[in-house]
Motif scaffolding. Structure first.
Motif, PDB file in Angstrom:
ATOM      1  N   ASN A  57       0.776  -1.146  -0.182  1.00  0.00           N
ATOM      2  CA  ASN A  57       0.143   0.084   0.017  1.00  0.00           C
ATOM      3  C   ASN A  57       0.929   1.316  -0.100  1.00  0.00           C
ATOM      4  O   ASN A  57       1.944   1.214   0.092  1.00  0.00           O
ATOM      5  CB  ASN A  57      -1.025  -0.012   1.302  1.00  0.00           C
ATOM      6  N   ALA A  58       0.358   2.536  -0.132  1.00  0.00           N
ATOM      7  CA  ALA A  58       1.145   3.740  -0.415  1.00  0.00           C
ATOM      8  C   ALA A  58       1.726   4.034   1.085  1.00  0.00           C
ATOM      9  O   ALA A  58       2.764   4.658   1.259  1.00  0.00           O
ATOM     10  CB  ALA A  58       0.063   4.908  -1.108  1.00  0.00           C
ATOM     11  N   THR A  59       0.939   3.411   2.175  1.00  0.00           N
ATOM     12  CA  THR A  59       1.526   3.878   3.505  1.00  0.00           C
ATOM     13  C   THR A  59       2.827   3.268   3.585  1.00  0.00           C
ATOM     14  O   THR A  59       4.007   4.014   4.213  1.00  0.00           O
ATOM     15  CB  THR A  59       0.428   3.659   4.470  1.00  0.00           C
ATOM     16  N   LEU A  62       5.390   5.027   1.523  1.00  0.00           N
ATOM     17  CA  LEU A  62       5.741   6.141   2.431  1.00  0.00           C
ATOM     18  C   LEU A  62       6.928   6.090   3.325  1.00  0.00           C
ATOM     19  O   LEU A  62       8.024   6.468   3.498  1.00  0.00           O
ATOM     20  CB  LEU A  62       4.795   6.995   2.796  1.00  0.00           C
ATOM     21  N   THR A  83      -3.851  16.683   4.049  1.00  0.00           N
ATOM     22  CA  THR A  83      -3.619  15.445   3.406  1.00  0.00           C
ATOM     23  C   THR A  83      -4.038  14.394   4.284  1.00  0.00           C
ATOM     24  O   THR A  83      -4.614  14.703   5.355  1.00  0.00           O
ATOM     25  CB  THR A  83      -1.721  15.124   3.246  1.00  0.00           C
ATOM     26  N   PHE A  84      -4.062  13.249   3.672  1.00  0.00           N
ATOM     27  CA  PHE A  84      -4.284  11.992   4.530  1.00  0.00           C
ATOM     28  C   PHE A  84      -3.326  11.776   5.324  1.00  0.00           C
ATOM     29  O   PHE A  84      -2.168  12.280   5.388  1.00  0.00           O
ATOM     30  CB  PHE A  84      -4.615  10.797   3.525  1.00  0.00           C
ATOM     31  N   SER A  87       0.584  10.664   5.046  1.00  0.00           N
ATOM     32  CA  SER A  87       1.698  11.477   4.597  1.00  0.00           C
ATOM     33  C   SER A  87       2.618  12.122   5.664  1.00  0.00           C
ATOM     34  O   SER A  87       3.971  12.519   5.658  1.00  0.00           O
ATOM     35  CB  SER A  87       1.353  12.613   3.635  1.00  0.00           C
ATOM     36  N   VAL A 135       2.842  16.774  -1.183  1.00  0.00           N
ATOM     37  CA  VAL A 135       1.415  16.024  -1.858  1.00  0.00           C
ATOM     38  C   VAL A 135       0.883  16.573  -3.006  1.00  0.00           C
ATOM     39  O   VAL A 135       0.415  17.746  -2.848  1.00  0.00           O
ATOM     40  CB  VAL A 135       0.371  15.916  -0.553  1.00  0.00           C
ATOM     41  N   ASP A 161       4.090  12.785  -2.487  1.00  0.00           N
ATOM     42  CA  ASP A 161       3.125  11.759  -2.237  1.00  0.00           C
ATOM     43  C   ASP A 161       2.100  12.105  -3.474  1.00  0.00           C
ATOM     44  O   ASP A 161       1.303  12.985  -3.386  1.00  0.00           O
ATOM     45  CB  ASP A 161       2.573  12.081  -0.943  1.00  0.00           C
ATOM     46  N   SER A 163      -0.179  10.101  -4.436  1.00  0.00           N
ATOM     47  CA  SER A 163      -1.347   8.966  -4.227  1.00  0.00           C
ATOM     48  C   SER A 163      -2.674   9.432  -5.177  1.00  0.00           C
ATOM     49  O   SER A 163      -3.323   8.444  -5.584  1.00  0.00           O
ATOM     50  CB  SER A 163      -1.607   8.708  -2.831  1.00  0.00           C
ATOM     51  N   SER A 187      -0.541   5.622  -4.895  1.00  0.00           N
ATOM     52  CA  SER A 187      -1.648   4.567  -4.061  1.00  0.00           C
ATOM     53  C   SER A 187      -2.563   3.982  -5.249  1.00  0.00           C
ATOM     54  O   SER A 187      -3.153   4.706  -6.021  1.00  0.00           O
ATOM     55  CB  SER A 187      -2.336   5.297  -2.967  1.00  0.00           C
ATOM     56  N   HIS A 189      -5.348   2.216  -3.963  1.00  0.00           N
ATOM     57  CA  HIS A 189      -6.444   2.178  -3.065  1.00  0.00           C
ATOM     58  C   HIS A 189      -7.779   2.411  -3.911  1.00  0.00           C
ATOM     59  O   HIS A 189      -7.654   3.038  -5.026  1.00  0.00           O
ATOM     60  CB  HIS A 189      -6.664   3.128  -1.951  1.00  0.00           C
ATOM     61  N   LYS A 192      -8.808   5.523  -5.688  1.00  0.00           N
ATOM     62  CA  LYS A 192      -7.662   6.371  -6.504  1.00  0.00           C
ATOM     63  C   LYS A 192      -7.553   6.280  -7.609  1.00  0.00           C
ATOM     64  O   LYS A 192      -8.830   5.522  -8.372  1.00  0.00           O
ATOM     65  CB  LYS A 192      -6.192   6.042  -5.806  1.00  0.00           C
ATOM     66  N   GLU A 198      -5.509  -2.989  -2.475  1.00  0.00           N
ATOM     67  CA  GLU A 198      -4.655  -2.382  -1.775  1.00  0.00           C
ATOM     68  C   GLU A 198      -3.208  -2.418  -2.517  1.00  0.00           C
ATOM     69  O   GLU A 198      -2.924  -3.337  -3.098  1.00  0.00           O
ATOM     70  CB  GLU A 198      -4.344  -3.117  -0.391  1.00  0.00           C
ATOM     71  N   GLY A 199      -2.604  -1.494  -2.584  1.00  0.00           N
ATOM     72  CA  GLY A 199      -1.201  -1.393  -3.223  1.00  0.00           C
ATOM     73  C   GLY A 199      -0.682  -0.005  -3.381  1.00  0.00           C
ATOM     74  O   GLY A 199      -1.307   0.898  -3.308  1.00  0.00           O
ATOM     75  N   TYR A 334      -9.302  17.496   3.629  1.00  0.00           N
ATOM     76  CA  TYR A 334      -9.143  16.612   4.441  1.00  0.00           C
ATOM     77  C   TYR A 334      -9.250  17.466   5.971  1.00  0.00           C
ATOM     78  O   TYR A 334      -9.052  18.732   5.981  1.00  0.00           O
ATOM     79  CB  TYR A 334      -7.688  16.164   4.430  1.00  0.00           C
TER      80      TYR A 334
HETATM   81  C1  LIG Z   1      -4.493   7.242  -0.260  1.00  0.00           C
HETATM   82  C2  LIG Z   1      -3.536   7.967   0.476  1.00  0.00           C
HETATM   83  C3  LIG Z   1      -2.441   7.622   1.140  1.00  0.00           C
HETATM   84  C4  LIG Z   1      -2.433   6.200   1.591  1.00  0.00           C
HETATM   85  O1  LIG Z   1      -2.588   5.189   0.587  1.00  0.00           O
HETATM   86  P1  LIG Z   1      -2.666   3.642   0.964  1.00  0.00           P
HETATM   87  O2  LIG Z   1      -2.417   2.667  -0.283  1.00  0.00           O
HETATM   88  O3  LIG Z   1      -4.236   3.531   1.568  1.00  0.00           O
HETATM   89  O4  LIG Z   1      -1.853   3.193   1.982  1.00  0.00           O
HETATM   90  C5  LIG Z   1      -1.333   8.384   1.373  1.00  0.00           C
HETATM   91  N1  LIG Z   1      -1.417   9.658   0.938  1.00  0.00           N
HETATM   92  C6  LIG Z   1      -2.476  10.156   0.253  1.00  0.00           C
HETATM   93  C7  LIG Z   1      -2.437  11.663   0.015  1.00  0.00           C
HETATM   94  C8  LIG Z   1      -3.525   9.480   0.003  1.00  0.00           C
HETATM   95  O5  LIG Z   1      -4.439  10.077  -0.618  1.00  0.00           O
END
Ligand SMILES: *Cc1c(COP(=O)(O)O)cnc(C)c1O
Length: 389
Positions: A57-59, A62, A83-84, A87, A135, A161, A163, A187, A189, A192, A198-199, A334
Protein backbone atom coordinates in the motif's frame (compact mmCIF):
# COMPACT_ATOMS: atom_id res chain seq x y z
CA UNK A 1 -22.01 -0.92 5.10
CA UNK A 2 -24.53 0.23 2.54
CA UNK A 3 -22.92 2.06 -0.34
CA UNK A 4 -24.24 5.47 -1.34
CA UNK A 5 -26.30 5.59 -4.49
CA UNK A 6 -23.64 7.89 -5.88
CA UNK A 7 -20.39 7.61 -3.89
CA UNK A 8 -17.59 10.19 -4.08
CA UNK A 9 -15.27 7.70 -5.73
CA UNK A 10 -15.47 4.15 -7.02
CA UNK A 11 -13.27 1.69 -8.89
CA UNK A 12 -13.95 0.47 -12.41
CA UNK A 13 -13.52 -3.31 -12.78
CA UNK A 14 -14.17 -5.06 -16.08
CA UNK A 15 -13.88 -8.60 -17.45
CA UNK A 16 -10.26 -8.09 -18.52
CA UNK A 17 -9.35 -7.31 -14.88
CA UNK A 18 -11.15 -10.43 -13.68
CA UNK A 19 -9.47 -12.60 -16.34
CA UNK A 20 -6.03 -11.19 -15.46
CA UNK A 21 -6.42 -11.98 -11.77
CA UNK A 22 -7.86 -15.46 -12.46
CA UNK A 23 -4.93 -16.25 -14.71
CA UNK A 24 -2.44 -15.52 -11.94
CA UNK A 25 -4.55 -17.41 -9.41
CA UNK A 26 -3.93 -20.67 -11.26
CA UNK A 27 -0.28 -19.87 -12.13
CA UNK A 28 2.75 -21.06 -10.11
CA UNK A 29 3.23 -17.61 -8.50
CA UNK A 30 0.66 -16.00 -6.26
CA UNK A 31 3.36 -13.74 -4.85
CA UNK A 32 7.03 -12.94 -5.57
CA UNK A 33 6.39 -13.86 -9.19
CA UNK A 34 6.83 -12.20 -12.58
CA UNK A 35 3.60 -10.17 -12.63
CA UNK A 36 4.95 -7.73 -10.04
CA UNK A 37 7.86 -6.85 -12.30
CA UNK A 38 5.58 -6.46 -15.29
CA UNK A 39 3.36 -4.06 -13.37
CA UNK A 40 6.40 -2.14 -12.11
CA UNK A 41 7.82 -1.86 -15.61
CA UNK A 42 4.50 -0.77 -17.11
CA UNK A 43 4.12 2.06 -14.62
CA UNK A 44 7.77 3.09 -14.78
CA UNK A 45 7.52 3.28 -18.58
CA UNK A 46 4.29 5.23 -18.45
CA UNK A 47 5.86 7.72 -16.03
CA UNK A 48 9.26 7.85 -17.73
CA UNK A 49 10.93 6.68 -14.52
CA UNK A 50 13.97 4.41 -14.27
CA UNK A 51 12.83 2.26 -11.36
CA UNK A 52 9.55 1.26 -9.74
CA UNK A 53 9.12 -0.75 -6.53
CA UNK A 54 5.64 -2.14 -5.84
CA UNK A 55 4.49 -2.54 -2.25
CA UNK A 56 1.36 -3.56 -0.35
CA UNK A 57 0.00 0.00 0.00
CA UNK A 58 1.10 3.63 -0.31
CA UNK A 59 1.51 3.97 3.45
CA UNK A 60 4.20 1.27 3.33
CA UNK A 61 5.68 3.02 0.29
CA UNK A 62 5.97 6.28 2.23
CA UNK A 63 7.51 4.44 5.19
CA UNK A 64 10.31 2.77 3.24
CA UNK A 65 10.86 5.90 1.13
CA UNK A 66 11.56 7.80 4.37
CA UNK A 67 13.97 5.11 5.55
CA UNK A 68 15.72 5.14 2.17
CA UNK A 69 16.02 8.93 2.53
CA UNK A 70 17.90 8.31 5.76
CA UNK A 71 15.17 9.64 8.03
CA UNK A 72 15.63 8.56 11.64
CA UNK A 73 15.14 9.49 15.27
CA UNK A 74 15.79 13.17 15.92
CA UNK A 75 15.35 14.12 12.25
CA UNK A 76 12.50 16.25 10.90
CA UNK A 77 9.88 15.62 8.23
CA UNK A 78 7.67 18.43 6.95
CA UNK A 79 4.49 18.03 4.96
CA UNK A 80 1.15 19.71 4.29
CA UNK A 81 -1.70 19.63 6.82
CA UNK A 82 -4.15 19.15 3.92
CA UNK A 83 -3.49 15.47 3.30
CA UNK A 84 -4.30 11.99 4.48
CA UNK A 85 -2.58 11.18 7.78
CA UNK A 86 -0.21 8.70 6.10
CA UNK A 87 1.85 11.54 4.54
CA UNK A 88 2.83 12.60 8.06
CA UNK A 89 2.76 9.26 9.89
CA UNK A 90 5.64 7.94 7.78
CA UNK A 91 7.89 10.40 9.61
CA UNK A 92 6.65 9.20 12.98
CA UNK A 93 7.31 5.54 12.02
CA UNK A 94 10.96 6.55 11.65
CA UNK A 95 11.04 8.31 14.98
CA UNK A 96 11.30 11.71 13.31
CA UNK A 97 9.59 14.91 14.39
CA UNK A 98 6.77 15.95 12.06
CA UNK A 99 5.92 19.54 11.23
CA UNK A 100 3.68 21.17 8.65
CA UNK A 101 3.72 24.03 6.16
CA UNK A 102 0.41 25.75 5.46
CA UNK A 103 -1.35 25.54 2.09
CA UNK A 104 -1.76 27.90 -0.83
CA UNK A 105 -5.51 28.71 -0.80
CA UNK A 106 -5.64 28.51 -4.62
CA UNK A 107 -4.08 25.11 -5.29
CA UNK A 108 -4.72 23.73 -1.77
CA UNK A 109 -1.18 22.33 -1.97
CA UNK A 110 1.71 22.99 0.36
CA UNK A 111 2.70 26.61 -0.29
CA UNK A 112 6.24 26.64 -1.68
CA UNK A 113 6.73 30.28 -0.65
CA UNK A 114 5.86 29.52 2.96
CA UNK A 115 8.18 26.52 2.73
CA UNK A 116 11.02 28.80 1.63
CA UNK A 117 10.37 31.15 4.55
CA UNK A 118 10.18 28.34 7.09
CA UNK A 119 13.40 26.80 5.75
CA UNK A 120 15.20 30.10 6.15
CA UNK A 121 14.11 30.31 9.79
CA UNK A 122 15.03 26.65 10.35
CA UNK A 123 18.49 27.20 8.96
CA UNK A 124 19.10 29.92 11.52
CA UNK A 125 17.84 27.76 14.39
CA UNK A 126 19.60 24.62 13.11
CA UNK A 127 16.33 22.74 12.68
CA UNK A 128 16.22 21.97 8.97
CA UNK A 129 14.11 19.00 7.81
CA UNK A 130 15.70 15.91 6.30
CA UNK A 131 12.59 15.06 4.29
CA UNK A 132 9.76 17.14 2.79
CA UNK A 133 6.69 15.23 1.59
CA UNK A 134 4.97 17.24 -1.17
CA UNK A 135 1.43 15.99 -1.73
CA UNK A 136 -0.18 16.43 -5.14
CA UNK A 137 -3.57 17.22 -3.63
CA UNK A 138 -6.56 16.11 -5.71
CA UNK A 139 -4.16 15.11 -8.51
CA UNK A 140 -2.45 18.46 -9.11
CA UNK A 141 1.30 18.72 -8.58
CA UNK A 142 2.77 21.20 -6.13
CA UNK A 143 5.23 23.82 -7.34
CA UNK A 144 7.76 21.01 -7.73
CA UNK A 145 10.28 23.09 -9.63
CA UNK A 146 10.64 25.54 -6.76
CA UNK A 147 10.59 22.75 -4.19
CA UNK A 148 13.37 20.90 -6.01
CA UNK A 149 15.47 24.09 -5.91
CA UNK A 150 14.81 24.37 -2.18
CA UNK A 151 15.74 20.69 -1.72
CA UNK A 152 19.06 21.43 -3.38
CA UNK A 153 19.65 24.62 -1.42
CA UNK A 154 18.71 23.22 2.01
CA UNK A 155 19.80 19.64 1.46
CA UNK A 156 16.62 17.70 2.14
CA UNK A 157 15.09 14.78 0.25
CA UNK A 158 11.96 15.71 -1.68
CA UNK A 159 9.40 12.90 -1.66
CA UNK A 160 6.27 13.40 -3.74
CA UNK A 161 3.15 11.77 -2.36
CA UNK A 162 1.33 11.44 -5.67
CA UNK A 163 -1.30 9.06 -4.32
CA UNK A 164 -3.91 11.21 -6.10
CA UNK A 165 -1.88 11.83 -9.23
CA UNK A 166 -1.28 8.65 -11.21
CA UNK A 167 -1.66 9.78 -14.82
CA UNK A 168 -1.16 13.49 -14.07
CA UNK A 169 1.56 15.58 -15.65
CA UNK A 170 3.59 18.60 -14.66
CA UNK A 171 5.47 20.97 -16.98
CA UNK A 172 4.93 18.62 -19.87
CA UNK A 173 6.18 15.44 -18.24
CA UNK A 174 4.38 12.67 -16.33
CA UNK A 175 4.20 12.86 -12.55
CA UNK A 176 6.68 10.25 -11.33
CA UNK A 177 9.35 11.02 -13.96
CA UNK A 178 11.78 11.92 -11.18
CA UNK A 179 12.84 15.26 -12.59
CA UNK A 180 12.02 17.03 -9.31
CA UNK A 181 11.33 14.48 -6.57
CA UNK A 182 13.86 11.89 -5.43
CA UNK A 183 10.99 9.44 -4.98
CA UNK A 184 7.33 9.52 -6.04
CA UNK A 185 4.65 7.50 -4.25
CA UNK A 186 1.45 6.19 -5.83
CA UNK A 187 -1.56 4.58 -4.14
CA UNK A 188 -3.84 2.00 -5.73
CA UNK A 189 -6.61 2.09 -3.15
CA UNK A 190 -9.99 1.60 -4.91
CA UNK A 191 -10.96 5.28 -4.78
CA UNK A 192 -7.70 6.33 -6.44
CA UNK A 193 -7.03 6.56 -10.19
CA UNK A 194 -6.22 2.88 -10.82
CA UNK A 195 -6.62 0.13 -8.25
CA UNK A 196 -5.03 -3.08 -7.00
CA UNK A 197 -7.49 -3.20 -4.03
CA UNK A 198 -4.59 -2.38 -1.70
CA UNK A 199 -1.29 -1.38 -3.24
CA UNK A 200 1.36 1.25 -3.67
CA UNK A 201 4.50 2.00 -5.64
CA UNK A 202 7.67 4.04 -5.26
CA UNK A 203 9.22 5.46 -8.44
CA UNK A 204 12.77 6.76 -8.55
CA UNK A 205 15.58 7.37 -11.01
CA UNK A 206 18.26 6.52 -8.48
CA UNK A 207 19.43 2.90 -8.62
CA UNK A 208 20.76 2.87 -5.06
CA UNK A 209 17.40 4.03 -3.70
CA UNK A 210 15.55 1.41 -5.75
CA UNK A 211 17.81 -1.34 -4.46
CA UNK A 212 17.34 -0.21 -0.87
CA UNK A 213 13.56 0.01 -1.30
CA UNK A 214 13.45 -3.55 -2.71
CA UNK A 215 15.40 -4.83 0.25
CA UNK A 216 13.28 -2.94 2.79
CA UNK A 217 10.02 -4.29 1.36
CA UNK A 218 11.26 -7.84 1.88
CA UNK A 219 12.65 -8.10 5.44
CA UNK A 220 15.96 -6.38 4.68
CA UNK A 221 17.03 -9.60 2.97
CA UNK A 222 19.17 -9.95 -0.14
CA UNK A 223 19.87 -12.93 -2.36
CA UNK A 224 22.48 -11.03 -4.34
CA UNK A 225 25.95 -12.47 -3.58
CA UNK A 226 27.56 -9.12 -4.41
CA UNK A 227 25.85 -7.57 -1.38
CA UNK A 228 26.80 -10.35 1.08
CA UNK A 229 29.77 -10.32 3.42
CA UNK A 230 30.81 -13.78 2.17
CA UNK A 231 29.87 -14.03 -1.50
CA UNK A 232 30.48 -17.73 -2.33
CA UNK A 233 27.54 -19.38 -0.61
CA UNK A 234 25.13 -21.61 -2.52
CA UNK A 235 22.26 -20.38 -4.64
CA UNK A 236 19.85 -21.10 -1.78
CA UNK A 237 21.63 -18.63 0.50
CA UNK A 238 20.34 -15.23 1.59
CA UNK A 239 21.38 -12.66 4.12
CA UNK A 240 19.46 -10.14 6.17
CA UNK A 241 21.47 -6.93 5.98
CA UNK A 242 19.12 -4.62 7.85
CA UNK A 243 15.74 -4.55 9.54
CA UNK A 244 13.10 -4.64 6.81
CA UNK A 245 9.44 -5.52 6.52
CA UNK A 246 7.08 -7.71 4.58
CA UNK A 247 5.60 -4.92 2.49
CA UNK A 248 5.38 -6.94 -0.72
CA UNK A 249 2.58 -6.66 -3.25
CA UNK A 250 1.16 -10.03 -4.37
CA UNK A 251 1.03 -11.11 -8.01
CA UNK A 252 -2.76 -11.20 -7.79
CA UNK A 253 -2.81 -7.51 -6.92
CA UNK A 254 -0.17 -6.72 -9.52
CA UNK A 255 -2.24 -8.51 -12.19
CA UNK A 256 -5.18 -6.28 -11.38
CA UNK A 257 -2.96 -3.19 -11.50
CA UNK A 258 -1.36 -4.20 -14.79
CA UNK A 259 -4.76 -4.82 -16.31
CA UNK A 260 -6.01 -1.43 -15.06
CA UNK A 261 -2.98 0.27 -16.67
CA UNK A 262 -4.54 -0.42 -20.07
CA UNK A 263 -7.37 1.96 -19.12
CA UNK A 264 -5.36 4.56 -17.17
CA UNK A 265 -5.45 7.15 -19.96
CA UNK A 266 -9.17 6.61 -20.47
CA UNK A 267 -9.84 6.92 -16.73
CA UNK A 268 -7.97 10.21 -16.50
CA UNK A 269 -9.59 11.52 -19.69
CA UNK A 270 -13.06 10.82 -18.31
CA UNK A 271 -12.16 12.42 -14.97
CA UNK A 272 -10.96 15.54 -16.79
CA UNK A 273 -14.14 15.62 -18.84
CA UNK A 274 -16.30 15.35 -15.72
CA UNK A 275 -14.27 18.05 -13.94
CA UNK A 276 -14.73 20.42 -16.88
CA UNK A 277 -18.44 19.58 -16.86
CA UNK A 278 -18.71 20.36 -13.13
CA UNK A 279 -16.98 23.69 -13.83
CA UNK A 280 -19.73 24.55 -16.32
CA UNK A 281 -22.68 23.16 -14.37
CA UNK A 282 -21.73 24.71 -11.04
CA UNK A 283 -21.24 28.23 -12.37
CA UNK A 284 -23.55 30.56 -10.49
CA UNK A 285 -23.85 28.39 -7.37
CA UNK A 286 -22.49 29.64 -4.03
CA UNK A 287 -19.34 27.55 -4.31
CA UNK A 288 -15.75 28.37 -5.26
CA UNK A 289 -14.52 26.03 -7.97
CA UNK A 290 -11.14 24.27 -7.91
CA UNK A 291 -8.31 26.04 -9.70
CA UNK A 292 -5.51 24.32 -11.54
CA UNK A 293 -2.25 26.17 -12.06
CA UNK A 294 -0.76 26.53 -15.53
CA UNK A 295 1.73 23.74 -16.15
CA UNK A 296 -0.06 21.21 -13.98
CA UNK A 297 -2.44 18.77 -15.63
CA UNK A 298 -4.40 17.20 -12.82
CA UNK A 299 -5.46 13.55 -12.76
CA UNK A 300 -8.61 14.79 -10.97
CA UNK A 301 -8.73 12.24 -8.18
CA UNK A 302 -10.97 14.71 -6.35
CA UNK A 303 -13.27 17.53 -7.37
CA UNK A 304 -13.33 19.81 -4.34
CA UNK A 305 -15.38 22.99 -4.03
CA UNK A 306 -15.41 25.56 -1.22
CA UNK A 307 -18.83 26.51 0.11
CA UNK A 308 -19.41 30.26 0.16
CA UNK A 309 -21.07 30.04 3.54
CA UNK A 310 -21.71 33.78 3.66
CA UNK A 311 -24.17 33.25 0.77
CA UNK A 312 -25.75 30.06 2.16
CA UNK A 313 -28.29 29.80 4.99
CA UNK A 314 -27.18 26.28 5.97
CA UNK A 315 -23.97 25.37 7.78
CA UNK A 316 -21.32 23.15 6.19
CA UNK A 317 -22.53 20.29 8.38
CA UNK A 318 -26.13 20.80 7.26
CA UNK A 319 -25.12 20.83 3.60
CA UNK A 320 -23.22 17.55 4.08
CA UNK A 321 -26.09 15.92 5.93
CA UNK A 322 -28.61 16.99 3.28
CA UNK A 323 -26.40 15.66 0.46
CA UNK A 324 -25.89 12.35 2.22
CA UNK A 325 -29.61 12.07 2.97
CA UNK A 326 -30.13 12.45 -0.78
CA UNK A 327 -27.90 9.40 -1.38
CA UNK A 328 -24.75 11.24 -2.39
CA UNK A 329 -21.58 9.99 -0.69
CA UNK A 330 -19.95 13.40 -0.57
CA UNK A 331 -16.80 13.65 1.50
CA UNK A 332 -14.33 16.06 3.02
CA UNK A 333 -10.65 16.03 2.08
CA UNK A 334 -9.06 16.68 4.47
CA UNK A 335 -9.41 17.26 8.18
CA UNK A 336 -6.11 19.08 8.77
CA UNK A 337 -3.67 16.45 10.02
CA UNK A 338 -2.35 18.65 12.84
CA UNK A 339 -5.85 18.74 14.36
CA UNK A 340 -6.03 14.95 14.74
CA UNK A 341 -5.91 14.03 18.44
CA UNK A 342 -2.65 12.12 17.90
CA UNK A 343 -0.94 15.25 16.51
CA UNK A 344 -2.57 17.59 19.03
CA UNK A 345 -1.04 15.38 21.74
CA UNK A 346 2.32 16.18 20.13
CA UNK A 347 1.69 19.90 20.65
CA UNK A 348 -0.19 21.11 17.55
CA UNK A 349 -3.33 23.16 18.04
CA UNK A 350 -6.09 25.00 16.26
CA UNK A 351 -4.78 28.16 14.63
CA UNK A 352 -1.37 26.69 13.74
CA UNK A 353 -2.13 26.48 9.99
CA UNK A 354 -4.97 28.91 9.32
CA UNK A 355 -5.29 28.47 5.54
CA UNK A 356 -5.72 24.70 5.87
CA UNK A 357 -8.20 25.21 8.70
CA UNK A 358 -10.23 27.82 6.79
CA UNK A 359 -10.32 25.56 3.75
CA UNK A 360 -11.45 22.64 5.93
CA UNK A 361 -14.38 24.69 7.26
CA UNK A 362 -15.67 25.21 3.67
CA UNK A 363 -14.57 22.13 1.72
CA UNK A 364 -16.82 19.64 -0.04
CA UNK A 365 -15.66 16.78 -2.33
CA UNK A 366 -18.26 15.99 -4.99
CA UNK A 367 -18.63 12.55 -6.62
CA UNK A 368 -16.03 11.96 -9.33
CA UNK A 369 -15.06 8.64 -10.92
CA UNK A 370 -14.90 7.29 -14.48
CA UNK A 371 -18.24 5.47 -14.33
CA UNK A 372 -20.14 8.54 -13.13
CA UNK A 373 -22.58 9.25 -15.95
CA UNK A 374 -23.50 12.70 -17.24
CA UNK A 375 -27.04 12.11 -15.95
CA UNK A 376 -25.78 11.24 -12.48
CA UNK A 377 -23.55 14.29 -12.50
CA UNK A 378 -26.51 16.48 -13.54
CA UNK A 379 -28.44 15.00 -10.64
CA UNK A 380 -25.62 15.77 -8.17
CA UNK A 381 -25.60 19.38 -9.33
CA UNK A 382 -29.39 19.70 -9.16
CA UNK A 383 -29.49 18.30 -5.62
CA UNK A 384 -26.69 20.66 -4.59
CA UNK A 385 -28.47 23.60 -6.24
CA UNK A 386 -31.67 22.80 -4.32
CA UNK A 387 -29.81 22.48 -1.00
CA UNK A 388 -27.81 25.65 -1.39
CA UNK A 389 -31.06 27.47 -2.18
C1 LIG B 1 -4.66 7.26 -0.08
C2 LIG B 1 -3.52 8.08 0.37
C3 LIG B 1 -2.42 7.55 1.06
C4 LIG B 1 -2.38 6.15 1.57
O1 LIG B 1 -2.59 5.22 0.60
P1 LIG B 1 -2.80 3.67 0.97
O2 LIG B 1 -2.49 2.99 -0.31
O3 LIG B 1 -4.24 3.55 1.37
O4 LIG B 1 -1.88 3.32 2.07
C5 LIG B 1 -1.35 8.38 1.33
N1 LIG B 1 -1.37 9.67 0.99
C6 LIG B 1 -2.41 10.23 0.35
C7 LIG B 1 -2.35 11.66 -0.03
C8 LIG B 1 -3.52 9.45 0.03
O5 LIG B 1 -4.59 10.00 -0.56
Amino acid sequence: MTPYRIPYGRQNIDQSDIDAVMQVLTSPWLTQGPTIERFEKALADHCEAEHAVAVCNATAALHIACIAAGLGAGDRLWTTPNTFVASANCGRYCGAEVDFVDIDPQTLNLDARLLAEKLEVARRTGKLPKVVVAVAFSGQSCDMRMMAQLAEQYDFTLIEDASHAVGASYLGRPVGCGQYAAMTIFSFHPVKIITTAEGGMVLTNRAELAERLRRLRSHGITGDPAQMDVPDHGLWYYQQLELGFNYRMTDLHAALGLSQMARLDAFVARRRQLAARYDRLLAGLAVTLPSVQPGAESAWHLYVVRLQLEHITLSQREVFDALRDAGLGVNLHYIPVHLQPYYQALGFKEGDFPEAERYFSQALSLPLYPDLTDDQQDEVVEILRRILG
